[in-house]
Design a protein around this motif. Structure first.
Motif, mmCIF file in Angstrom:
data_model
loop_
_atom_site.group_PDB
_atom_site.id
_atom_site.type_symbol
_atom_site.label_atom_id
_atom_site.label_comp_id
_atom_site.label_asym_id
_atom_site.label_seq_id
_atom_site.Cartn_x
_atom_site.Cartn_y
_atom_site.Cartn_z
ATOM 1 N N TRP A 88 -19.690 69.334 59.665
ATOM 2 C CA TRP A 88 -19.926 69.325 61.108
ATOM 3 C C TRP A 88 -19.248 68.118 61.754
ATOM 4 C CZ3 TRP A 88 -22.777 66.203 64.551
ATOM 5 C CH2 TRP A 88 -22.975 66.760 65.804
ATOM 6 N N TRP A 89 -19.388 66.948 61.129
ATOM 7 C CA TRP A 89 -18.743 65.752 61.669
ATOM 8 C C TRP A 89 -17.224 65.849 61.594
ATOM 9 C CZ3 TRP A 89 -20.527 62.486 64.943
ATOM 10 C CH2 TRP A 89 -21.884 62.238 65.015
ATOM 11 N N ILE A 90 -16.700 66.389 60.518
ATOM 12 C CA ILE A 90 -15.241 66.561 60.401
ATOM 13 C C ILE A 90 -14.735 67.488 61.488
ATOM 14 C CG2 ILE A 90 -13.431 67.570 58.948
ATOM 15 C CD1 ILE A 90 -14.960 66.431 56.522
ATOM 16 N N ALA A 91 -15.444 68.581 61.734
ATOM 17 C CA ALA A 91 -15.040 69.518 62.787
ATOM 18 C C ALA A 91 -15.108 68.849 64.158
ATOM 19 C CB ALA A 91 -15.922 70.762 62.755
ATOM 20 N N ASN A 92 -16.149 68.051 64.399
ATOM 21 C CA ASN A 92 -16.259 67.343 65.674
ATOM 22 C C ASN A 92 -15.111 66.366 65.877
ATOM 23 O OD1 ASN A 92 -18.479 68.453 66.936
ATOM 24 N ND2 ASN A 92 -19.915 67.132 65.862
ATOM 25 N N ILE A 93 -14.782 65.628 64.834
ATOM 26 C CA ILE A 93 -13.666 64.680 64.934
ATOM 27 C C ILE A 93 -12.363 65.418 65.176
ATOM 28 C CG2 ILE A 93 -12.309 63.013 63.604
ATOM 29 C CD1 ILE A 93 -15.015 62.155 62.308
ATOM 30 N N PHE A 94 -12.168 66.541 64.478
ATOM 31 C CA PHE A 94 -10.962 67.354 64.684
ATOM 32 C C PHE A 94 -10.839 67.793 66.139
ATOM 33 C CE2 PHE A 94 -9.266 71.695 65.022
ATOM 34 C CZ PHE A 94 -7.964 71.463 64.624
ATOM 35 N N TRP A 95 -11.921 68.362 66.700
ATOM 36 C CA TRP A 95 -11.862 68.838 68.081
ATOM 37 C C TRP A 95 -11.701 67.696 69.072
ATOM 38 C CZ3 TRP A 95 -10.265 73.360 68.877
ATOM 39 C CH2 TRP A 95 -10.590 74.407 68.028
ATOM 40 N N ALA A 96 -12.319 66.549 68.800
ATOM 41 C CA ALA A 96 -12.176 65.395 69.689
ATOM 42 C C ALA A 96 -10.732 64.888 69.702
ATOM 43 C CB ALA A 96 -13.123 64.278 69.274
ATOM 44 N N VAL A 97 -10.102 64.858 68.531
ATOM 45 C CA VAL A 97 -8.704 64.417 68.458
ATOM 46 C C VAL A 97 -7.795 65.406 69.171
ATOM 47 C CG1 VAL A 97 -6.779 64.064 66.846
ATOM 48 C CG2 VAL A 97 -9.001 63.023 66.384
ATOM 49 N N ILE A 98 -7.999 66.691 68.937
ATOM 50 C CA ILE A 98 -7.180 67.711 69.613
ATOM 51 C C ILE A 98 -7.350 67.615 71.132
ATOM 52 C CG2 ILE A 98 -6.870 70.218 69.930
ATOM 53 C CD1 ILE A 98 -5.721 69.182 67.334
ATOM 54 N N PHE A 99 -8.581 67.416 71.586
ATOM 55 C CA PHE A 99 -8.826 67.293 73.023
ATOM 56 C C PHE A 99 -8.161 66.033 73.581
ATOM 57 C CE2 PHE A 99 -11.405 66.025 76.696
ATOM 58 C CZ PHE A 99 -11.270 67.159 77.469
ATOM 59 N N ALA A 100 -8.243 64.923 72.859
ATOM 60 C CA ALA A 100 -7.620 63.679 73.319
ATOM 61 C C ALA A 100 -6.099 63.816 73.396
ATOM 62 C CB ALA A 100 -8.014 62.533 72.400
ATOM 63 N N VAL A 101 -5.511 64.449 72.405
ATOM 64 C CA VAL A 101 -4.062 64.653 72.417
ATOM 65 C C VAL A 101 -3.664 65.567 73.575
ATOM 66 C CG1 VAL A 101 -2.146 65.711 71.137
ATOM 67 C CG2 VAL A 101 -3.737 64.173 69.980
ATOM 68 N N GLY A 102 -4.420 66.638 73.770
ATOM 69 C CA GLY A 102 -4.127 67.544 74.886
ATOM 70 C C GLY A 102 -4.276 66.866 76.231
ATOM 71 N N THR A 103 -5.311 66.044 76.377
ATOM 72 C CA THR A 103 -5.514 65.318 77.628
ATOM 73 C C THR A 103 -4.374 64.335 77.866
ATOM 74 O OG1 THR A 103 -7.899 65.536 77.408
ATOM 75 C CG2 THR A 103 -7.104 63.831 78.877
ATOM 76 N N PHE B 230 -11.814 74.340 75.977
ATOM 77 C CA PHE B 230 -12.627 73.657 74.972
ATOM 78 C C PHE B 230 -14.117 73.944 75.105
ATOM 79 C CE2 PHE B 230 -8.860 71.393 73.847
ATOM 80 C CZ PHE B 230 -9.069 71.042 72.523
ATOM 81 N N ILE B 231 -14.508 74.768 76.038
ATOM 82 C CA ILE B 231 -15.916 75.133 76.155
ATOM 83 C C ILE B 231 -16.355 75.970 74.941
ATOM 84 C CG2 ILE B 231 -17.533 76.582 77.460
ATOM 85 C CD1 ILE B 231 -16.240 75.515 80.003
ATOM 86 N N PHE B 232 -15.505 76.877 74.502
ATOM 87 C CA PHE B 232 -15.854 77.735 73.359
ATOM 88 C C PHE B 232 -16.103 76.928 72.082
ATOM 89 C CE2 PHE B 232 -14.628 80.706 69.906
ATOM 90 C CZ PHE B 232 -15.678 81.610 70.063
ATOM 91 N N PRO B 233 -15.208 75.999 71.695
ATOM 92 C CA PRO B 233 -15.512 75.195 70.498
ATOM 93 C C PRO B 233 -16.758 74.323 70.662
ATOM 94 C CG PRO B 233 -13.189 75.031 71.018
ATOM 95 C CD PRO B 233 -13.831 75.772 72.143
ATOM 96 N N VAL B 234 -17.023 73.844 71.864
ATOM 97 C CA VAL B 234 -18.224 73.039 72.092
ATOM 98 C C VAL B 234 -19.481 73.883 71.877
ATOM 99 C CG1 VAL B 234 -19.569 71.849 73.873
ATOM 100 C CG2 VAL B 234 -17.159 71.330 73.591
ATOM 101 N N ILE B 235 -19.460 75.113 72.362
ATOM 102 C CA ILE B 235 -20.603 76.009 72.160
ATOM 103 C C ILE B 235 -20.818 76.264 70.672
ATOM 104 C CG2 ILE B 235 -21.409 78.382 72.509
ATOM 105 C CD1 ILE B 235 -20.067 78.243 75.292
ATOM 106 N N ILE B 236 -19.735 76.488 69.938
ATOM 107 C CA ILE B 236 -19.847 76.701 68.497
ATOM 108 C C ILE B 236 -20.429 75.465 67.819
ATOM 109 C CG2 ILE B 236 -18.507 77.019 66.367
ATOM 110 C CD1 ILE B 236 -16.673 78.858 67.966
ATOM 111 N N GLN B 237 -19.978 74.282 68.218
ATOM 112 C CA GLN B 237 -20.481 73.048 67.608
ATOM 113 C C GLN B 237 -21.967 72.840 67.919
ATOM 114 O OE1 GLN B 237 -17.899 72.708 65.361
ATOM 115 N NE2 GLN B 237 -18.616 70.620 65.461
ATOM 116 N N VAL B 238 -22.409 73.178 69.116
ATOM 117 C CA VAL B 238 -23.828 73.029 69.461
ATOM 118 C C VAL B 238 -24.677 73.997 68.651
ATOM 119 C CG1 VAL B 238 -25.505 73.335 71.317
ATOM 120 C CG2 VAL B 238 -23.389 72.076 71.747
ATOM 121 N N VAL B 239 -24.222 75.231 68.495
ATOM 122 C CA VAL B 239 -24.957 76.203 67.688
ATOM 123 C C VAL B 239 -25.010 75.730 66.237
ATOM 124 C CG1 VAL B 239 -24.891 78.555 66.766
ATOM 125 C CG2 VAL B 239 -24.485 78.155 69.198
#
Length: 82
Positions: A8-23, A54-63
């Motif tokens: 879960w933490w690895i997936a969160n870090i992955f999505w955070a990095v992808i979001f930061a790069v995209g931003t 990025f709303i869809f991956p956030v929903i998946i991470q919360v679930v």
């Protein structure tokens, strides 16, 4: 159980990095793919599209977080009963 939290933490870090790069890509580019100059309004519109994507991956991470918490609490109650 611990593996679920690590993944879960690895997936969160992955999505955070992808979001930061995209931003960073959206905010630092001067011209987009069509050759249009990026004004503040155009950058904000692109950023909003990125947020919506990025709303869809956030929903998946919360679930996934809720499932991890439920599994974790079930294992604790099983150990307490023994």
């Amino acid at each position: 159980m611990k593996k679920l939290w690590i993944f879960w933490w690895i997936a969160n870090i992955f999505w955070a990095v992808i979001f930061a790069v995209g931003t960073a890509f959206v905010w630092l580019r001067e011209v987009d793919g069509t050759g249009a100059i990026q004004t503040l309004e155009a950058k904000l519109a692109s950023f909003i599209v990125l947020l919506i994507a990025f709303i869809f991956p956030v929903i998946i991470q919360v679930v996934w977080l809720i499932v991890n918490l439920i599994i974790n609490s079930n294992k604790k109650t099983k150990f307490q009963q023994v």
